[in-house]
Structures are given as C-alpha cells and as structure tokens.
Design an enzyme around this catalytic site. Structure first.
Site, PDB file in Angstrom:
ATOM      1  N   ALA A  79      -3.381  33.808  27.811  1.00  0.00           N
ATOM      2  CA  ALA A  79      -3.619  34.524  26.399  1.00  0.00           C
ATOM      3  C   ALA A  79      -5.122  35.475  26.647  1.00  0.00           C
ATOM      4  CB  ALA A  79      -3.918  33.752  25.247  1.00  0.00           C
ATOM      5  N   VAL A  80      -5.202  36.400  25.976  1.00  0.00           N
ATOM      6  CA  VAL A  80      -6.176  37.526  25.974  1.00  0.00           C
ATOM      7  C   VAL A  80      -6.441  37.850  24.816  1.00  0.00           C
ATOM      8  CG1 VAL A  80      -7.228  39.641  27.140  1.00  0.00           C
ATOM      9  CG2 VAL A  80      -5.437  38.222  28.416  1.00  0.00           C
ATOM     10  N   GLU A 112       8.530  31.388  30.927  1.00  0.00           N
ATOM     11  CA  GLU A 112       9.384  31.781  29.866  1.00  0.00           C
ATOM     12  C   GLU A 112       8.427  32.837  29.054  1.00  0.00           C
ATOM     13  OE1 GLU A 112      11.545  28.299  30.960  1.00  0.00           O
ATOM     14  OE2 GLU A 112       9.732  28.146  29.835  1.00  0.00           O
ATOM     15  N   ASN A 117       8.891  40.628  24.021  1.00  0.00           N
ATOM     16  CA  ASN A 117       7.508  40.859  24.310  1.00  0.00           C
ATOM     17  C   ASN A 117       7.316  41.825  25.525  1.00  0.00           C
ATOM     18  OD1 ASN A 117       4.745  40.791  24.949  1.00  0.00           O
ATOM     19  ND2 ASN A 117       4.625  38.646  24.543  1.00  0.00           N
ATOM     20  N   TYR A 124       4.466  40.639  34.081  1.00  0.00           N
ATOM     21  CA  TYR A 124       5.187  39.762  34.889  1.00  0.00           C
ATOM     22  C   TYR A 124       5.916  40.539  35.946  1.00  0.00           C
ATOM     23  CZ  TYR A 124       3.693  36.379  31.631  1.00  0.00           C
ATOM     24  OH  TYR A 124       2.713  35.744  30.652  1.00  0.00           O
TER      25      TYR A 124
END
Length: 161
Positions: A79-80, A112, A117, A124
């Site tokens: 998370a950012v 996952e 998204n 990724y």
C-alpha cells in the site's frame, strides 16, 4: 528546497498506527481489501512474516506485508499513500520484498491482485510477475459485489539473470 530522503526499513509493532493510516488511505472501502489493525498486528507477530516500510523523510509513504512458507513468499499487502503514488514507492517496496525473500532463502514470490486493479497489475507485470491463475469471487466488496483475483508468480532466480 531539499528533497526528503527515501528509505526502506523493517516494520515493527510501533509502526502499526502509521501502517493503518496508509491502509485506510490506500484501499478503497468498496473493494473490501483493507485489513484491520488486529489482522495487521497478528500477521506481523507470526513466525515467517515481516513488514517493510517506505519512508519519505519522516513520513511513512507505504508498506508491504509478507509471509514465508518454505521456499515460497506471499506478498499479502502493498500500500502507498495516494498522494505519493506514481513516484516509484510501490516499485521500491516490491524490490525490497524480493531482496528480503532471497535473503530468507526463498525461490519464488506469489501474490493475488484484484482482476480489475489495472495500476497494481501494471506494477507487477513491469516487475516480471506472471499470471498463473485466477480465483473467482476472491474479493467481497462492501456493497456485496464479488471480484476475481489474479494469482501472480515471480521466480527469484530471475534476479540473477
């Protein structure tokens, strides 16, 4: 004006409040992906689990959370802070996860990601993770909606190529 120093460091219990601030800001509630503070603390305390903080000066910019089982590491969360996205924070956290996985003797990293998204999937894919499966109805949104997850894999041997 001096740019703040970017650094990566291990996450500890004392960072839970800051990690939860990132979690609350970084995950849209409608998708139901955010964890509670209890879940985050319990996972950090488990053997084989670790967290990593991305710091911009004294501000927590983001974090990752992983667990290892034998030769496999699972990236559970990354998370950012929304205002710091698209500045390489997530990519640097991902590289730190890969480096720590190698240091721990792992051979691959799995994760996952919500199928829709796009930003995370681009991250990724740019890091050479490959889609290896799909889990229907993996994510349950607050509105009752269900979304599939794409399982992705990265062979750590690629880092030596």
């Amino acid at each position: 004006m001096v740019n703040p120093v970017f650094s990566i460091l291990p996450a500890e219990d004392r960072h839970l409040e800051a990690m939860m601030a990132v979690m609350d800001a970084g995950f849209e509630p409608r998708y139901g992906e955010a964890w509670s503070a209890v879940q985050l603390a319990a996972t950090l305390a488990m053997p084989g689990c670790w967290g990593t903080l991305a710091m911009l000066g004294t501000q927590v910019a983001g974090f990752s959370l992983c667990r290892q089982a034998g030769p496999e590491v699972e990236l559970l969360l990354i998370a950012v802070m929304p205002d710091l996205r698209r500045q390489g924070v997530a990519a640097r956290l991902l590289r730190a996860v890969q480096a720590e996985a190698v240091a721990r003797g792992a051979s691959e990293v799995f994760l996952e990601v919500r199928e829709d998204n796009r930003a995370a999937r681009r991250l990724y894919e740019a890091a050479q993770f490959a889609a290896v499966g799909r889990r229907p109805d993996y994510y349950f949104g607050k509105d009752g909606s269900r979304r599939a997850a794409i399982t992705m894999r990265f062979a750590l041997s690629q880092l030596q190529d």
